[in-house]
Structures are given as structure tokens and as C-alpha cells.
Scaffold this motif. Structure first.
Motif: not given
Length: 214
Positions: A74-78
Motif C-alpha cells: 500500500g502507501e508508504v511515505e517517502i
């Protein structure tokens, strides 16, 4: 003559006082015991022309690899990381040796070693995006497998980290105001980031006031 599972092919003459070595082959076709008697047919006048023979058929070594695990990050922060678990299972009857694991860009997880028959190994997989884009591909486990599937899909999305960029504007030059009276002007607070900015309070110098939070 040979019993089932055994074979050998020779015929000919053997001179007095000499011998002949004949190659005998054992080729089992199932996991069971094989035994019986070899009979040498000849024009003998005496002696024993039979000998016992035996062997056991054994299942060939199998190293059957199976991969499992939810590798959809899923989404993971840079700039940050997330981990999930890849499970490598050996469903064969002999030890599986893993040499290395290949990952697509953005993912990592290093392990090599042996996995005994009927057991599994959990490997920690890390997703560390460096840009705001989609990451996906295939994980490949390199081993001495005899069969099975040694690949599994993996995916994740790099997400910009939350920013809350404050900027203030407005003409706050009040000019001359009579003592005991009041004048108002507007202070504009802008958020130029990508996530909500929370204002808890505002501090003013002596003579000025204004109350808002939110």
C-alpha cells in the motif's frame, strides 16, 4: 534370469579355471523392497547356478518450494520504511537450500540458508520508497528446488510525506489610532502544504490582539 527390478545381459564361453564378470543393474520403479534369485542358465555338469539378490526402491529427493505472504504494502511515505513477511516453505522430502533472493527496486530482504523438509522460513521484507510513484514487480527466491513456484508478486506506492507550510499575509500597518479607540485589519494564515495545519494560538505584541485557533 533376474527377478523384477534387476537386469543383466551376457552369454558366452568361460574357459576352464577362469571367470567372467557380468554387470547387474538395479532399476527400481517404486518405493518398495525388491528381492529374489538370479539363475544362470548353462550347460553345467554340477555346481550352484543361483544367487540371492535384493535392493530397496527409495523415493528420489524432492525440494518443493512454496512462497506465501501479503506483499502488497500500500502507501508508504517517502523516507520511511514498512515491513512485511515472506514465507518460504519446503514441501519436499529433503532439505532445500536457498542461495539468494532477488527483489525489484524499492524492496529488500536478505536471507540464505537451508529449510528442512516440511518446514518453512519467514523472511522480513522491507519497502523503502524514494519517490512518489508505484513500485511493483516479482520476488525471486533462488534455490536448488526440484519443483514448485519460487516467485511472488510485490507492490507498494511511495507517498509524499505530510507537509504543513504556513504563510502569513495582510496589511497590518494600522497607522495612527486614537487612544481608547480600536481599529481592525485582517491577518491571513495560509497552509501551502499537503496536509491539515492546526493552529493552536497566536501571540501578539503589546497593544494588539486577535483570537483564533483551528
Amino acid at each position: 534370469n533376474y527377478p523384477s527390478g534387476f537386469s543383466g545381459n551376457w552369454n558366452g564361453d568361460i574357459a576352464p579355471g577362469s571367470l567372467k564378470n557380468a554387470t547387474v543393474t538395479f532399476a527400481p520403479t517404486s518405493a518398495t523392497d525388491y528381492n529374489g534369485i538370479i539363475t544362470v542358465n548353462s550347460d553345467k555338469t554340477s555346481g550352484t547356478n543361483t544367487i540371492s539378490i535384493s535392493g530397496t526402491g527409495k523415493e528420489p529427493p524432492t525440494r518443493i518450494i512454496r512462497l506465501s505472504g501479503n506483499l502488497s504494502f500500500g502507501e508508504v511515505e517517502i523516507g520511511s520504511k514498512a515491513t512485511r513477511t515472506l514465507t518460504i516453505r519446503n514441501s519436499g522430502n529433503s532439505t532445500l537450500s536457498v542461495n539468494s533472493i532477488n527483489y525489484p527496486s524499492g524492496f529488500s530482504g536478505d536471507w540464505n540458508g537451508d529449510i528442512a523438509s516440511g518446514t518453512s522460513k519467514d523472511v522480513t521484507v522491507t519497502f523503502a520508497p524514494t519517490s512518489a510513484t508505484n513500485y511493483n514487480g516479482t520476488v525471486i527466491v533462488n534455490s536448488d528446488k526440484t519443483s514448485g513456484t519460487n516467485t511472488i508478486n510485490i507492490s507498494g506506492t511511495g507517498k509524499e510525506p505530510p507537509t504543513k507550510v504556513i504563510s502569513l499575509s495582510g496589511n497590518l500597518s494600522f497607522g495612527e489610532i486614537q487612544i481608547g479607540s480600536k481599529a481592525t485589519r485582517t491577518l491571513t494564515i495560509s497552509n501551502d502544504g499537503n496536509s491539515t495545519l492546526s493552529v493552536s494560538s497566536t501571540s501578539y505584541p503589546n497593544g494588539f490582539s486577535g483570537d483564533w485557533n483551528g
